[in-house]
Enzyme design. Sequence first.
Site, short mmCIF file in Angstrom:
data_model
loop_
_atom_site.label_atom_id
_atom_site.label_comp_id
_atom_site.label_asym_id
_atom_site.label_seq_id
_atom_site.Cartn_x
_atom_site.Cartn_y
_atom_site.Cartn_z
N CYS A 1 33.97 3.61 -25.89
CA CYS A 1 32.93 3.55 -24.73
C CYS A 1 33.77 4.44 -23.60
CB CYS A 1 32.77 2.23 -24.36
SG CYS A 1 34.17 1.13 -23.96
N HIS B 1 0.70 -1.27 -0.03
CA HIS B 1 -0.04 0.12 -0.06
C HIS B 1 0.76 1.28 0.20
CE1 HIS B 1 -1.93 3.34 2.21
NE2 HIS B 1 -2.93 2.93 0.96
N SER C 1 39.32 4.96 -24.14
CA SER C 1 40.22 6.18 -24.15
C SER C 1 40.85 6.40 -22.65
CB SER C 1 39.33 7.70 -24.34
OG SER C 1 38.14 7.67 -23.41
N ASN C 2 40.41 5.93 -21.84
CA ASN C 2 41.26 6.34 -20.47
C ASN C 2 42.50 5.40 -20.30
OD1 ASN C 2 39.13 7.68 -19.53
ND2 ASN C 2 38.38 6.05 -18.15
N ASP C 3 42.29 4.13 -20.64
CA ASP C 3 43.66 3.14 -20.73
C ASP C 3 44.43 3.62 -21.99
OD1 ASP C 3 43.28 1.81 -18.46
OD2 ASP C 3 42.31 0.15 -19.33
N GLU D 1 42.18 -0.57 -26.25
CA GLU D 1 42.77 0.44 -25.23
C GLU D 1 44.47 0.48 -24.87
OE1 GLU D 1 40.65 -0.85 -21.78
OE2 GLU D 1 40.73 -2.91 -22.58
N ARG E 1 28.84 -2.95 -18.08
CA ARG E 1 30.06 -3.48 -17.26
C ARG E 1 29.75 -4.58 -16.44
NH1 ARG E 1 30.16 2.22 -16.53
NH2 ARG E 1 31.86 3.29 -17.60
#
Length: 792
Positions: free
Chosen positions: A747, A413, A695-697, A673, A503
């Site tokens: 990504c 409820h 792109s980070n790695d 990567e 992920r």
Amino acid sequence: MPKFIKFFNELRIKDVPSVGGKNASLGEMYQKLSKEGVRVPNGFATTAFAYDFFMEKAGLKKEIKKILKGLDTHDVEDLMKRGARVRQTIMNAEFPKELEKEIVIAYKKLSKEYKMANVDVAVRSSATAEDLPDASFAGQQDTYLNITGAENVIGAVHRCIASLFTNRAISYRVDKGFDHFKIALSAGIQKMARSDMAASGVMFSIDTESGFQNAVLINSIYGLGENIVQGKVNPDEFYVFKPTGAIISRSIGRKRLRMVYNNDSAKPVKDIRVNPADQRKQSITDAQVKQLAKWAVVIEKHYKRPMDMEWALDGKDKKLYIIQARPETVQSQRDYNVVEKYKLEKRGKIIVSGQSVGNKIGSGKANRIMDIKDIKKFKPGDVLVTDMTDPDWEPIMKIASAIITDKGGRTCHAAIISREMGVPCIVGTEQGSKKIKNGVNVTASCAEGEEGFIYEGLLPFKVAKTSIKNLKRPKTKIMMNVGEPDQAFTDSFIPNDGVGLARLEFIINNYIKIHPLALLNYAKIKNAKVKKQIDTITFGYKSKKQFFVDKMAEGIAMIAAAFYPKDVIVRLSDFKSNEYANLIGGREYEPIESNPMIGWRGASRYYSPQFLSAFELECQALKKVRDNMGLTNVKIMIPFCRTVEEGKKVKQIMAKHGLKQGVNGLEIYVMAEIPVNIILAHEFAKEFDGFSIGSNDLTQLTLGIDRDAGGTLEVAGVSNEKNESVKTLIKYLIQVGKETGTKVGICGQAPSDFPDFATFLVECGIDSISLIPDTVIKTTVAVNKKEASLKR
């Protein structure tokens, strides 16, 4: 002359003005859906004519108007006094003999049909204005269960009529603008399914929190269904994906109570404790879950709108029954052209958590009220903290900034009413009323997924509303990075072309929590503390291995279903050794590396003898999602693949476990990567269906920076994806993709953080850009502008 009584075979949905939404719907299904296998127990209803006859004969309307004149429903104490007077006035009135006679005849006829001297029935209220598409009237009037004998049925009908004027019903009608005297009360008298001996529950043909329409939500408990609606019991919860009929998620609740028949006409039902061993078992089988979901689809199709249904499993004949169906009144009325996002600007100390209802945030002073008699102490803007609510609490729920309950699930409820009122609500906290101190400031957040959190203090938050009505789709695919399965349904409403990165790390961290090798080697574990933690988390699973497979499959499935049939690219687990070590039981299986960022991770793990058996569980989960659940929109991506040979090895293991590239449309991607992925792009393209740039790695490995270390290089701005060397590599990869006919997407975080980086990718001709959900709309606008300028 109009009838006092109509059986279900005389009723259709057009009869709402005569018997109310509940009874008209039961008649509609009884007549029209039986041939499609939907079972509805038979019964009959008293009509609006019968109600009006009673009110006129007893002269009640005039008296009730007098009692209610000048009522302010926001004055809770006054509402309670006047409501009680109205109900007592109705109960004091003599019940018409003419109506009594008709009820006795109908009851005997129903008893004869079921070959019983006195058939056991539920007597439910059905107001002639209820179950409209935009107003649920949930629980506004009373229900009586296990009523036997004509005299008791007549008494229950009399009480149902009086319940048209419960405090909550009076207040609700005033809020919704309904005239008290243009509504009649019909009582439905229906053969009970013996769910006291089995199970019962509630289901929706739409997700109650997000409005996602491709899933059926089913809640289930032991015994009679009143406990689920009242929120006394935390139920089992299942999601079934409509297009494939597969169960894509399950959560087993602590079903501590069971409502059963009681051999006492004054108190015909009672609660008993559930055996501890049974509390964490599924209350219904998978086959029964799927059968209910099929019926939900049939009922929704018949009514041409999302539906809210109640069902029961008869413990005697072992058959399922639908005992109510009404329109869903919240998500079906939403404007899907506007994306609304609540976001905390900072987090505080968590006091307690539970199941979130909706996706809003509310804050205020905690007002702990444990008994209905104390609701007059509640002030507008307070946060209601209680054990559970029932419809009598509605007058204060509408003025609360948030609602927190110890008990209940997302179909109780408190959840139904708060959802309809747009008030954030967190149910099933178990300890909320004990841990939250009365009078302290708290913030209730339902904006962080399936789990809702109550924080100390008044935390700042913002609300972003964006119209997507005229948002044009660009040529470049705009996809999303999604990690949280319980946010996937909500995220799916943001305009998108699928998921570029799903992920597995979030699923492992938050749903599984245990190192896969600790599960596989459970029998060898000597640490008692670790073993106890594993036992608690995997409760109900005989096989620890199956726990991992099922939980990972469900997490993936929720994301894949949310975006079906669009591509959902699932990246295989990419924890580093220090992250794996932090999982329960993980320390024993992980090396200590000085730089895990470039250590034992990604592809090198999957074929390693030390980790292979764990990777095989991952493969089994993915196969289950694609083959058993029918979510063939799932693609698979291999991270941190240092050599082409490594990629081949991993693909061979996957194929051995039923994940063969090209079979049943399976595409396998590789993360780009590491500079080698781009330097040898032509070779990698021969093995994989696509590249996804991390792109980070790529930035850290091109510039020789450890992004985990941070430090002065990061401060100096050297660690930046916009560095010319990184952009040169990306531009070259996209060119190779065009030459070889291999898809190239990104990504990594860069296009989410830097709009100009996204436009650079468009200039290069990238196939897709995958972004965090918060930046999808603004980046789509930027990409549209860039594509328009390139055409010129």
